[in-house]
Design a protein around this motif. Structure first.
Motif, PDB file in Angstrom:
ATOM      1  N   MET A 287       0.829  -1.201   0.000  1.00 13.58           N
ATOM      2  CA  MET A 287       0.000   0.000   0.000  1.00 13.58           C
ATOM      3  C   MET A 287       0.866   1.254   0.000  1.00 13.58           C
ATOM      4  SD  MET A 287      -2.968  -1.275   2.669  1.00 13.58           S
ATOM      5  CE  MET A 287      -3.801   0.319   2.778  1.00 13.58           C
ATOM      6  N   GLU A 288       1.945   1.235   0.774  1.00 15.05           N
ATOM      7  CA  GLU A 288       2.870   2.369   0.779  1.00 15.05           C
ATOM      8  C   GLU A 288       3.488   2.555  -0.604  1.00 15.05           C
ATOM      9  OE1 GLU A 288       5.597   5.429   2.246  1.00 15.05           O
ATOM     10  OE2 GLU A 288       3.599   4.711   2.783  1.00 15.05           O
ATOM     11  N   ARG A 289       3.919   1.469  -1.212  1.00  9.21           N
ATOM     12  CA  ARG A 289       4.509   1.548  -2.546  1.00  9.21           C
ATOM     13  C   ARG A 289       3.494   2.055  -3.578  1.00  9.21           C
ATOM     14  NH1 ARG A 289       9.108  -0.926  -3.890  1.00  9.21           N
ATOM     15  NH2 ARG A 289      10.269  -2.253  -2.440  1.00  9.21           N
ATOM     16  N   HIS A 497       6.528   0.913 -15.979  1.00  7.38           N
ATOM     17  CA  HIS A 497       6.639   0.979 -14.527  1.00  7.38           C
ATOM     18  C   HIS A 497       7.330  -0.289 -14.033  1.00  7.38           C
ATOM     19  CE1 HIS A 497       3.918   4.393 -14.691  1.00  7.38           C
ATOM     20  NE2 HIS A 497       3.030   3.659 -15.333  1.00  7.38           N
ATOM     21  N   LEU A 498       8.540  -0.142 -13.530  1.00  7.35           N
ATOM     22  CA  LEU A 498       9.250  -1.251 -12.912  1.00  7.35           C
ATOM     23  C   LEU A 498       8.932  -1.195 -11.425  1.00  7.35           C
ATOM     24  CD1 LEU A 498      12.765  -1.075 -14.645  1.00  7.35           C
ATOM     25  CD2 LEU A 498      10.624  -2.046 -15.496  1.00  7.35           C
ATOM     26  N   ILE A 499       8.138  -2.144 -10.955  1.00  7.69           N
ATOM     27  CA  ILE A 499       7.671  -2.120  -9.573  1.00  7.69           C
ATOM     28  C   ILE A 499       8.180  -3.352  -8.831  1.00  7.69           C
ATOM     29  CG2 ILE A 499       5.616  -0.826 -10.230  1.00  7.69           C
ATOM     30  CD1 ILE A 499       4.005  -3.421  -9.819  1.00  7.69           C
ATOM     31  N   TYR A 500       7.943  -3.359  -7.524  1.00  2.00           N
ATOM     32  CA  TYR A 500       8.416  -4.440  -6.653  1.00  2.00           C
ATOM     33  C   TYR A 500       7.320  -4.695  -5.638  1.00  2.00           C
ATOM     34  CZ  TYR A 500      11.904  -6.870  -3.662  1.00  2.00           C
ATOM     35  OH  TYR A 500      12.630  -7.783  -2.920  1.00  2.00           O
ATOM     36  N   ARG A 501       6.510  -5.728  -5.879  1.00  2.72           N
ATOM     37  CA  ARG A 501       5.362  -6.016  -5.008  1.00  2.72           C
ATOM     38  C   ARG A 501       5.437  -7.455  -4.508  1.00  2.72           C
ATOM     39  NH1 ARG A 501       4.828  -1.386  -6.028  1.00  2.72           N
ATOM     40  NH2 ARG A 501       2.965  -0.197  -6.537  1.00  2.72           N
ATOM     41  N   THR A 502       5.595  -7.623  -3.217  1.00  2.00           N
ATOM     42  CA  THR A 502       5.511  -8.963  -2.649  1.00  2.00           C
ATOM     43  C   THR A 502       4.075  -9.313  -2.292  1.00  2.00           C
ATOM     44  OG1 THR A 502       5.945  -8.152  -0.407  1.00  2.00           O
ATOM     45  CG2 THR A 502       7.857  -8.833  -1.726  1.00  2.00           C
ATOM     46  N   ALA A 503       3.183  -8.348  -2.396  1.00  2.00           N
ATOM     47  CA  ALA A 503       1.750  -8.595  -2.210  1.00  2.00           C
ATOM     48  C   ALA A 503       1.001  -7.808  -3.275  1.00  2.00           C
ATOM     49  CB  ALA A 503       1.292  -8.166  -0.816  1.00  2.00           C
ATOM     50  N   PHE A 504       0.069  -8.458  -3.936  1.00  2.00           N
ATOM     51  CA  PHE A 504      -0.776  -7.778  -4.909  1.00  2.00           C
ATOM     52  C   PHE A 504      -2.043  -8.595  -5.077  1.00  2.00           C
ATOM     53  CE2 PHE A 504       2.118 -10.558  -7.222  1.00  2.00           C
ATOM     54  CZ  PHE A 504       1.301 -11.245  -8.113  1.00  2.00           C
ATOM     55  N   VAL A 505      -3.050  -7.981  -5.672  1.00  2.00           N
ATOM     56  CA  VAL A 505      -4.320  -8.655  -5.902  1.00  2.00           C
ATOM     57  C   VAL A 505      -4.489  -8.831  -7.403  1.00  2.00           C
ATOM     58  CG1 VAL A 505      -6.823  -8.570  -5.573  1.00  2.00           C
ATOM     59  CG2 VAL A 505      -5.297  -7.678  -3.796  1.00  2.00           C
ATOM     60  N   SER A 506      -4.716 -10.066  -7.827  1.00  2.00           N
ATOM     61  CA  SER A 506      -4.838 -10.373  -9.247  1.00  2.00           C
ATOM     62  C   SER A 506      -6.163  -9.871  -9.790  1.00  2.00           C
ATOM     63  CB  SER A 506      -4.716 -11.883  -9.476  1.00  2.00           C
ATOM     64  OG  SER A 506      -5.783 -12.565  -8.822  1.00  2.00           O
ATOM     65  N   GLN A 507      -6.329  -9.949 -11.117  1.00  2.00           N
ATOM     66  CA  GLN A 507      -7.549  -9.434 -11.725  1.00  2.00           C
ATOM     67  C   GLN A 507      -8.786 -10.222 -11.313  1.00  2.00           C
ATOM     68  OE1 GLN A 507      -6.880  -8.978 -16.022  1.00  2.00           O
ATOM     69  NE2 GLN A 507      -6.610  -6.807 -15.639  1.00  2.00           N
ATOM     70  N   TYR A 518      15.039  -9.237  -3.139  1.00  2.00           N
ATOM     71  CA  TYR A 518      16.152  -8.318  -2.873  1.00  2.00           C
ATOM     72  C   TYR A 518      16.187  -7.814  -1.430  1.00  2.00           C
ATOM     73  CZ  TYR A 518      16.758  -7.788  -8.000  1.00  2.00           C
ATOM     74  OH  TYR A 518      16.986  -7.988  -9.347  1.00  2.00           O
ATOM     75  N   GLY A 519      15.244  -8.216  -0.604  1.00  2.00           N
ATOM     76  CA  GLY A 519      15.197  -7.743   0.780  1.00  2.00           C
ATOM     77  C   GLY A 519      14.740  -6.308   0.926  1.00  2.00           C
ATOM     78  N   ARG A 520      14.146  -5.736  -0.118  1.00  2.00           N
ATOM     79  CA  ARG A 520      13.742  -4.329  -0.062  1.00  2.00           C
ATOM     80  C   ARG A 520      12.523  -4.107   0.820  1.00  2.00           C
ATOM     81  NH1 ARG A 520      14.444  -2.946  -6.526  1.00  2.00           N
ATOM     82  NH2 ARG A 520      16.729  -2.948  -6.539  1.00  2.00           N
ATOM     83  N   ASP A 521      11.562  -5.025   0.763  1.00  2.00           N
ATOM     84  CA  ASP A 521      10.349  -4.833   1.559  1.00  2.00           C
ATOM     85  C   ASP A 521      10.642  -4.882   3.051  1.00  2.00           C
ATOM     86  OD1 ASP A 521       8.849  -4.486  -0.690  1.00  2.00           O
ATOM     87  OD2 ASP A 521       7.314  -5.941  -0.141  1.00  2.00           O
ATOM     88  N   ALA A 522      11.593  -5.712   3.438  1.00  2.00           N
ATOM     89  CA  ALA A 522      11.958  -5.771   4.856  1.00  2.00           C
ATOM     90  C   ALA A 522      12.490  -4.419   5.323  1.00  2.00           C
ATOM     91  CB  ALA A 522      13.008  -6.858   5.083  1.00  2.00           C
TER      92      ALA A 522
END
Length: 540
Positions: A287-289, A497-507, A518-522
């Motif tokens: 959500m922040e991203r 848009h190059l994004i990084y989502r470990t959580a998303f909602v499909s269509q 890459y450990g970015r979300d942590a």
């Protein structure tokens, strides 16, 4: 519809706040001219450090938004208090303490100066809340991780004050919620997971021991119960790893970016055993991203989710094309960055101009041992002329002094394959074909130097060319078969848009999760915690 229970301040804001400022209103009425001047001076003094707030009041002759003795001001105060009370619903810090402080400040008004201070304090509270909700809590994502080079979209803070003063307050505050379908879907998933957490989560974890169809025993029962509690399997009394259990495992694997083989191996069970709280954290970070991205993604745009190893073309909110991708390997100098740009052309039969870093780190050491190493790559001088390798003593050069460039001519063996897709950027990142097709069959596809390789580059090209060419496939292959390096411009630039989502909602509305490759979300979660974000039950 409100997303939370009635706010704690509901009884107070309907009358108490108005009463808190009435004393000041009476004070003003005793000398309207002097009071008005004093109020203006107080607002000007209190707001001078905040450019947006100060600018708004100057342009509006210091007219009060919040502290006038009118029903409109009371409605604004009431709406703001409720918004602050509900801020944590959106993954923002708990703002109820700030709301309490504002209420106390309003109750303590004894002078015109006090009234001006309240006016500015309420305006600042609105601006802070609205800015965080629309653009995110983290001001500079690149400080969290150098690979997050995304520029956050900007907002006009003064417009928030303009909006609350002219629109219906509750309606205006509701408009501040990010409008993207993905944000709204993540918000619903957050609330669903919080309900699960409060009910005890998904129950007992599963022993991490490989299970496959045909197995039976207590571990299979634990697997069965976990899948039932997670919603992947209908309640059943089976004690055997049967077809229904295998199908449930496959669905779980598909929604978590795992190899879909129906076998409950170590990787699958590790992901299955993650607690609900881990998934809530992933959703809060997503959500922040999502708040960082501009609301205007483009009616047609390209979306590359690095954690999902996928590239999509989205047309009017619907995925019209999708392919697997390979991203940068998990090394400090190779991780693919996150940013947005515009694709404006493709190159068919591309040459590969070897990046300087690869020349000096990988190729020069080999050339020192064998001048004919990587003989399929040309070595060129500063005028583009091919250099005779046998006439050069490579051992005399260092990474700093090496004077040549290297180029791989167009061919099926070219590192870029037969087509590349360009959105010129200072990071030298682009999408391209590759001769290493076997990598697309792997579960984790992080092997490149940073650019993004596509499994179906030709089909990707056809989709991009379709709006400007009657027969894109025929056109593409006519150029390809020429063997010549050819630049093909896109008549309409396509946002990337190059994004990084470990959580998303499909269509189809299902929440999906991916590993933090890459450990970015942590790192982002840690930053959000420092900013005051907490899991439900920990807030405050």
């Amino acid at each position: 519809m409100s997303l939370a229970r009635a706010p704690k301040f509901s009884s107070f804001v309907t009358g108490g706040i108005l009463a808190a400022v009435m004393g000041a209103s009476v004070f003003l009425a005793q000398d309207a001219s002097a009071a008005s001047t004093g109020f203006r001076q107080a607002v000007a003094e209190m707001a001078w450090e905040d450019d947006a707030v100060a600018s708004y009041y100057r342009q509006n002759d210091y007219a009060p938004i919040w502290t006038a003795d009118t029903p409109e001001s009371a409605a604004r105060r009431r709406a703001l208090m409720q918004a602050l009370e509900e801020a944590s619903i959106h993954g923002l810090p708990d703002m109820s303490v700030r709301a309490s402080e504002l209420v106390e400040q309003m109750r303590s008004v004894r002078s015109t100066r006090d009234l001006g201070a309240v006016e500015v304090a309420l305006s600042r509270a609105l601006v802070d809340y609205a800015t965080d909700l629309q653009t995110g809590l983290i001001d500079a994502p690149a400080r969290i991780d150098e690979g997050i080079v995304r520029k956050k979209h900007q907002v006009d803070a003064a417009s928030f004050l303009e909006g609350i003063s002219k629109d219906r307050p509750a309606a205006f505050l509701q408009k501040l919620v990010p409008a993207s379908p993905q944000y709204r879907a993540l918000l619903r998933e957050k609330m669903r997971l919080e309900t699960l957490m409060n009910a005890g989560g998904w129950g007992a974890t599963v022993p991490v021991r490989k299970m496959e169809p045909g197995d039976s025993g207590p571990n299979v029962i634990a697997l069965r119960d976990r899948l039932v509690s997670m919603g992947y399997l209908q309640p059943t009394a089976t004690r055997t790893y049967d077809l229904s259990l295998e199908d449930a495992v496959r669905r779980f694997q598909g929604e978590h970016g795992l190899e879909v083989d129906g076998v409950a191996g170590e990787g699958t069970l590790t992901e299955m055993n993650r607690p609900v709280t881990d998934r809530i954290k992933s959703v809060l970070v997503a959500m922040e991203r999502e708040r960082w991205l501009t609301p205007e993604r483009g009616p047609r745009h390209i979306l590359v989710n690095l954690t999902d190893f996928s590239a999509k073309i989205v047309d009017d909110g619907e995925i019209s094309f999708e392919t697997r991708s390979v991203i940068g390997s998990n090394r400090s100098d190779r991780r693919t960055p996150e940013f947005s740009d515009e694709m404006d052309h493709m190159v068919i039969n591309p040459s590969w101009y070897v990046p300087r870093s690869i020349i000096t780190k990988e190729y020069l050491p080999k050339l020192k041992n064998n001048p004919n190493a990587h003989s399929y790559i040309e070595i060129t001088d500063n005028r583009g002329r091919v250099v005779n390798r046998n006439s050069v003593d490579f051992s005399q050069f260092t990474a700093r002094s090496f004077p040549f460039a290297m180029r791989q001519p167009p061919s099926s063996r070219n590192a870029l394959g037969l087509v590349k897709f360009m959105f010129p950027n200072k990071y030298n990142i682009y999408l391209h074909d590759t001769p290493q097709k076997s990598l697309f069959g792997r579960e984790v596809r992080a092997y490149s130097h940073g650019c993004i390789r596509l499994q179906k580059p030709f089909d990707f090209a056809y989709a991009l060319l379709a709006p400007q060419t009657e027969n894109p496939k025929e056109y593409f292959h006519r150029v390809l078969n020429s063997g010549k390096e050819t630049k093909v411009s896109l008549e309409t630039k396509v946002p990337v848009h190059l994004i990084y989502r470990t959580a998303f909602v499909s269509q189809d509305g299902r929440a999906e999760f991916r590993r933090d490759i890459y450990g970015r979300d942590a790192k982002i979660w840690s930053a959000l915690e420092r900013a005051g974000v907490a899991l439900p039950g920990v807030q405050g």
